[in-house]
Write a protein that holds these residues in place. Structure first.
Motif, PDB file in Angstrom:
ATOM      1  N   THR A  32      -4.267   0.953  14.140  1.00 53.47           N
ATOM      2  CA  THR A  32      -5.127  -0.309  13.998  1.00 53.47           C
ATOM      3  C   THR A  32      -4.506  -1.698  14.116  1.00 53.47           C
ATOM      4  O   THR A  32      -5.962  -2.099  15.232  1.00 53.47           O
ATOM      5  CB  THR A  32      -5.137  -0.783  12.428  1.00 53.47           C
ATOM      6  OG1 THR A  32      -6.060   0.648  11.796  1.00 53.47           O
ATOM      7  CG2 THR A  32      -5.928  -1.498  12.041  1.00 53.47           C
ATOM      8  N   GLU A  33      -3.372  -1.431  15.119  1.00 57.82           N
ATOM      9  CA  GLU A  33      -3.013  -2.620  15.096  1.00 57.82           C
ATOM     10  C   GLU A  33      -2.686  -2.900  16.879  1.00 57.82           C
ATOM     11  O   GLU A  33      -3.112  -3.850  17.328  1.00 57.82           O
ATOM     12  CB  GLU A  33      -1.360  -2.864  15.237  1.00 57.82           C
ATOM     13  CG  GLU A  33      -0.380  -4.083  15.372  1.00 57.82           C
ATOM     14  CD  GLU A  33       0.454  -4.143  15.304  1.00 57.82           C
ATOM     15  OE1 GLU A  33       1.491  -4.397  15.954  1.00 57.82           O
ATOM     16  OE2 GLU A  33       1.157  -3.370  14.968  1.00 57.82           O
ATOM     17  N   ARG A  34      -2.968  -1.870  17.410  1.00 58.91           N
ATOM     18  CA  ARG A  34      -2.949  -1.105  18.740  1.00 58.91           C
ATOM     19  C   ARG A  34      -3.648  -0.847  19.688  1.00 58.91           C
ATOM     20  O   ARG A  34      -4.492  -2.059  20.480  1.00 58.91           O
ATOM     21  CB  ARG A  34      -2.738  -0.052  18.988  1.00 58.91           C
ATOM     22  CG  ARG A  34      -2.918  -0.099  20.928  1.00 58.91           C
ATOM     23  CD  ARG A  34      -2.092   1.791  21.185  1.00 58.91           C
ATOM     24  NE  ARG A  34      -2.437   3.137  19.847  1.00 58.91           N
ATOM     25  CZ  ARG A  34      -2.024   3.693  19.371  1.00 58.91           C
ATOM     26  NH1 ARG A  34      -1.129   3.760  19.110  1.00 58.91           N
ATOM     27  NH2 ARG A  34      -3.194   4.904  18.899  1.00 58.91           N
ATOM     28  N   LYS A  35      -5.600  -0.864  18.804  1.00 63.41           N
ATOM     29  CA  LYS A  35      -6.656  -0.975  19.289  1.00 63.41           C
ATOM     30  C   LYS A  35      -7.204  -3.145  18.830  1.00 63.41           C
ATOM     31  O   LYS A  35      -7.764  -3.280  19.768  1.00 63.41           O
ATOM     32  CB  LYS A  35      -7.635  -0.308  17.574  1.00 63.41           C
ATOM     33  CG  LYS A  35      -9.354  -0.215  18.147  1.00 63.41           C
ATOM     34  CD  LYS A  35     -10.171   0.181  16.907  1.00 63.41           C
ATOM     35  CE  LYS A  35     -11.694   0.652  17.466  1.00 63.41           C
ATOM     36  NZ  LYS A  35     -12.278   0.483  16.291  1.00 63.41           N
ATOM     37  N   ARG A  36      -6.281  -3.384  17.894  1.00 64.96           N
ATOM     38  CA  ARG A  36      -6.798  -4.974  17.716  1.00 64.96           C
ATOM     39  C   ARG A  36      -6.208  -5.591  18.782  1.00 64.96           C
ATOM     40  O   ARG A  36      -7.157  -6.441  19.768  1.00 64.96           O
ATOM     41  CB  ARG A  36      -6.038  -5.680  16.732  1.00 64.96           C
ATOM     42  CG  ARG A  36      -6.249  -6.459  16.861  1.00 64.96           C
ATOM     43  CD  ARG A  36      -5.913  -7.247  15.352  1.00 64.96           C
ATOM     44  NE  ARG A  36      -6.296  -6.756  13.690  1.00 64.96           N
ATOM     45  CZ  ARG A  36      -5.130  -6.148  13.168  1.00 64.96           C
ATOM     46  NH1 ARG A  36      -4.259  -5.664  13.632  1.00 64.96           N
ATOM     47  NH2 ARG A  36      -5.651  -5.436  11.941  1.00 64.96           N
TER      48      ARG A  36
END
Length: 203
Positions: A32-36
Motif C-alpha cells: 500500500t505504501e509503495r503504491k502510494r
C-alpha cells in the motif's frame, strides 16, 4: 492497405522488460505504501519528463523540495534504475533481428531518458542492430506527441503511410496513426509475428 517498407519498434515492454516494482518491492516492502509512493511522488507524469529531456538532478530536486521526508527513495528511483530493466524479451529480440536479417528496414522510436538509454545501449547489444534510433530524451519530444513521429520519419527518410509502428501503449499506437503511420499494439512476440504476416511481412 499500403505496402509496408519500414518497421519501427518501441523498446520498453516490447524488447526490454521494465518494472519499477522490482527494486521498490525491496525498498518499500509495504504494498500500500509503495503504491502510494508511485501514485503521489515518483509518478508516471514525473518520470516521463526525464524521457522528455529533464535532468535527474532537476527532477530529484523538485520532488525533494515537495517531499523532503522521502528524499532517500526519490533518489533511489535513479540509483536503482538498472534493476528496473533486468532483461530483454528474447522472442521479441529474435523476431526483430530476423526482420533485419531478411533485409527489412528497421528503426526504433523510444521514450527514454538520455543517460539511462546510454546505459541500456551498453547492456543490450541488439539495440545497435537497427538502422537507427530516436530517443525522446535526446530530442526533447515524447510519444504520443505528433512531433516525435514526424521527426523520426524525417530523420530516417520514412514515408509515414509505408511505415508500421509497434508499441505496447495504446496512446502511442494512436499517436502513430494520427501521424499517418500504420501501427499495431504489442502484446507478445507470437501475436506480433502474426500481425506482421497479415500485412505481408515475414521474418
Amino acid at each position: 492497405m499500403t505496402e509496408i517498407r519500414h518497421i519501427v519498434f518501441d523498446i520498453g515492454k516490447v524488447l526490454v522488460h521494465y518494472d519499477p516494482d522490482l527494486p521498490f518491492s525491496r525498498l518499500i516492502p509495504d504494498e500500500t505504501e509503495r503504491k502510494r509512493f508511485f501514485e503521489t511522488i515518483c509518478t508516471h507524469e514525473w518520470n516521463i519528463e526525464q524521457d522528455r529531456g529533464r535532468s535527474w538532478e532537476e527532477a530529484e530536486s523538485l520532488l525533494i523540495a515537495e517531499h523532503p521526508d522521502h528524499e532517500e527513495n526519490i533518489r533511489n528511483f535513479r540509483r536503482h534504475w538498472h534493476e528496473m530493466v533486468p532483461h530483454a524479451y528474447d522472442d521479441s529480440v529474435e523476431l526483430m533481428e530476423a526482420l533485419i536479417d531478411k533485409g527489412h528496414d528497421v528503426t526504433m522510436l523510444t521514450n527514454w531518458a538520455k543517460d539511462t538509454f546510454t546505459e541500456a545501449r551498453q547492456r543490450f547489444p541488439f539495440l545497435e542492430r537497427p538502422r537507427g534510433i530516436t530517443v525522446s530524451g535526446e530530442i526533447g519530444m515524447i510519444k504520443p506527441d505528433r512531433g516525435i513521429y514526424d521527426h523520426h520519419a524525417s530523420t530516417f527518410g520514412l514515408n509515414p503511410s509505408e511505415t508500421i509502428f509497434i508499441d505496447d501503449s495504446p496512446k502511442n499506437v494512436e499517436g502513430a496513426k494520427a501521424a499517418g503511420w500504420q501501427a499495431v499494439l504489442f502484446t507478445d512476440a507470437a501475436t506480433l509475428r502474426r500481425d506482421l504476416e497479415q500485412r505481408g511481412i515475414e521474418a
